[in-house]
Design a protein around this motif. Sequence first.
Motif, PDB file in Angstrom:
ATOM      1  N   HIS A  40      -1.820 -80.796  41.818  1.00 40.75           N
ATOM      2  CA  HIS A  40      -1.659 -81.393  40.372  1.00 40.75           C
ATOM      3  C   HIS A  40      -0.021 -81.967  40.932  1.00 40.75           C
ATOM      4  CE1 HIS A  40       0.431 -77.241  42.497  1.00 40.75           C
ATOM      5  NE2 HIS A  40       1.789 -77.683  42.014  1.00 40.75           N
ATOM      6  N   ALA A  42       2.681 -81.673  38.518  1.00 43.77           N
ATOM      7  CA  ALA A  42       4.219 -81.073  37.847  1.00 43.77           C
ATOM      8  C   ALA A  42       3.746 -79.925  37.308  1.00 43.77           C
ATOM      9  CB  ALA A  42       4.581 -82.193  36.457  1.00 43.77           C
ATOM     10  N   ILE A  43       4.666 -79.314  37.212  1.00 41.74           N
ATOM     11  CA  ILE A  43       4.175 -77.911  36.607  1.00 41.74           C
ATOM     12  C   ILE A  43       5.598 -78.166  35.430  1.00 41.74           C
ATOM     13  CG2 ILE A  43       4.302 -75.344  36.799  1.00 41.74           C
ATOM     14  CD1 ILE A  43       3.555 -75.505  39.449  1.00 41.74           C
ATOM     15  N   LYS A  47       2.695 -74.429  33.767  1.00 37.44           N
ATOM     16  CA  LYS A  47       1.404 -75.213  33.429  1.00 37.44           C
ATOM     17  C   LYS A  47       1.069 -76.341  34.175  1.00 37.44           C
ATOM     18  CE  LYS A  47      -2.246 -78.131  30.216  1.00 37.44           C
ATOM     19  NZ  LYS A  47      -1.851 -78.543  28.641  1.00 37.44           N
ATOM     20  N   LYS A  48       0.313 -76.415  34.681  1.00 37.32           N
ATOM     21  CA  LYS A  48      -0.009 -77.883  35.608  1.00 37.32           C
ATOM     22  C   LYS A  48      -0.276 -79.027  35.454  1.00 37.32           C
ATOM     23  CE  LYS A  48      -1.454 -74.140  39.961  1.00 37.32           C
ATOM     24  NZ  LYS A  48      -2.294 -74.648  40.576  1.00 37.32           N
ATOM     25  N   THR A  50      -2.865 -81.898  35.962  1.00 36.20           N
ATOM     26  CA  THR A  50      -3.736 -82.813  37.676  1.00 36.20           C
ATOM     27  C   THR A  50      -2.830 -84.011  37.686  1.00 36.20           C
ATOM     28  OG1 THR A  50      -5.438 -83.166  36.221  1.00 36.20           O
ATOM     29  CG2 THR A  50      -5.195 -80.291  36.510  1.00 36.20           C
ATOM     30  N   ASN A  93       4.399 -82.684  27.383  1.00 38.60           N
ATOM     31  CA  ASN A  93       3.622 -81.743  27.744  1.00 38.60           C
ATOM     32  C   ASN A  93       4.942 -79.960  26.650  1.00 38.60           C
ATOM     33  OD1 ASN A  93       1.053 -79.533  29.196  1.00 38.60           O
ATOM     34  ND2 ASN A  93       1.884 -82.353  29.633  1.00 38.60           N
ATOM     35  N   THR A 488       6.376 -82.011  41.509  1.00 40.33           N
ATOM     36  CA  THR A 488       5.388 -81.738  43.110  1.00 40.33           C
ATOM     37  C   THR A 488       6.211 -82.768  43.678  1.00 40.33           C
ATOM     38  OG1 THR A 488       3.601 -81.194  42.398  1.00 40.33           O
ATOM     39  CG2 THR A 488       3.252 -81.501  44.206  1.00 40.33           C
TER      40      THR A 488
END
Length: 492
Positions: A40, A42-43, A47-48, A50, A93, A488
């Motif tokens: 992934h 980022a979060i 929620k990831k 991908t 998101n 990430t």
Amino acid sequence: MFKIIRKNTVVISWIIAVTFIVTIFISWGMNFSGKAMMPHMAIVNGKKITADEFQQAYQTKYNNLKDSYGKDFDPESIPDLKKQVLDSLVKENILLAEANRYGITVTEDEVVNGVRSSFSDINTYNQYIKFAPPLWWKKKEEDVKKEIMMAKMIGAMVDHATLTDGEIDSYYKREYEQAHLLHILISPKKLVPQTDIADYYEKNNEDFMKKGKLKVRHILIAVKENASPQEDGAAKAKITDLYSQVKGGADFAEIAKKNSNCPSAQNGGLLDYFGEGTMDPEFEKAAYKLKVEELSSPVRSKFGYHIIKLEDKLPDTPKLLEEVEEEIQGILLTSEITKNAAKKAKGIYKALKKGEITFEEAARMYSHGTISSKTAGDIGIIPKRFISKDIGTATVATWKEELGANDNEMDGKITSAAFNLKSGEMTTVIENHLGYHIIKMKGKIPADLTKFDTIKTDVITKSLMEKKSKTYQDWYNGLKKKAKAVITENAL
């Protein structure tokens, strides 16, 4: 959702469909290589995002840019493209989660209209209606629905913004001040050797041809660009019927006389010879595809629907070297030449700082600017940001060539650096799409208060946009913090 459109879709062969789907998968950036990818990127809100999602979004963005810029697209000119794409996925998101929390919905009509307006013209839209498979339309619908949801969410947060008289006055004084500047431009393109340019032109002059002028007849069924679906449909039905008649052997000139909404109808639809860049782009593109005596299928322009018949085409002629010199400079420009231009600009800056040469002398000797090279760097008085409508086209053209302005605004990178200077101060080397700039401030001129009333409406509009933008940014930054968005490590 798109049942109406799909019912009218022409049945195509499975070969075309499969080809189209494969193209879409490639553009989406599917990883068929089996190469291990980061799980992934980022979060957001737990929620990831991908690696596959990122790769699809990146490839789509890359392809869109490539389509827009054509052969001139250079990925290196956007070094943070991957970061832009990942940031946009994070933003999507966050905004969609907030829109769902507020219960924002999108109607089917909004999606249909959004899909239609996402195409550059009606002809492109009709081509996709014919050939795009259901899988593609489903993805398109989903993307448009997301865009509308986000726009509604942002609108709900910023549309309440209002301005005080003090804010309007402050904005005008800040954004409409002017400055008298000296300027040096070092253009990488201008460092391409003239002998190389002439040699390339001689060896490739067949690539620099001016298309011969055309003589055509046409039939126009007029309908506005923003016509209702009913009005547009009626015009399309009429032109389709006339096309069938002409295709069936009816005399084109007689059909034009009786039906065309163009003044040329009295001459059987006959137009004078015209060349590139003189007609509506869609009309011109269709006309240049024809052979003499050939008939076009119905073409949509901003004026309505046309049928075009090519009567004559004059021979193509070679463009003069001076007409294509800048284009060839771009073709021959290398990273090494660009590095040399940057090095040259930095060398001039150092010499100026040490007092080894005056700004005026440096501009006369080194500047590639069309004006600054002739005026010891003096490019006169320029606006901080907005270009007034009463400014002459020749002056605007100078600002474009010297500083990288567009028709309405100055280059913000250039003016923000320049307007931070005090009288007599000089910027460091500034880079933009034209090359490398050094600017010296001669003096600032306050905003002309006598002009305020004549442009007050425009000032209010622009200042309100700025306030809404700040309101949105503050709100979004709060949401981002609340969502605990984490990129990430080493994701890019």
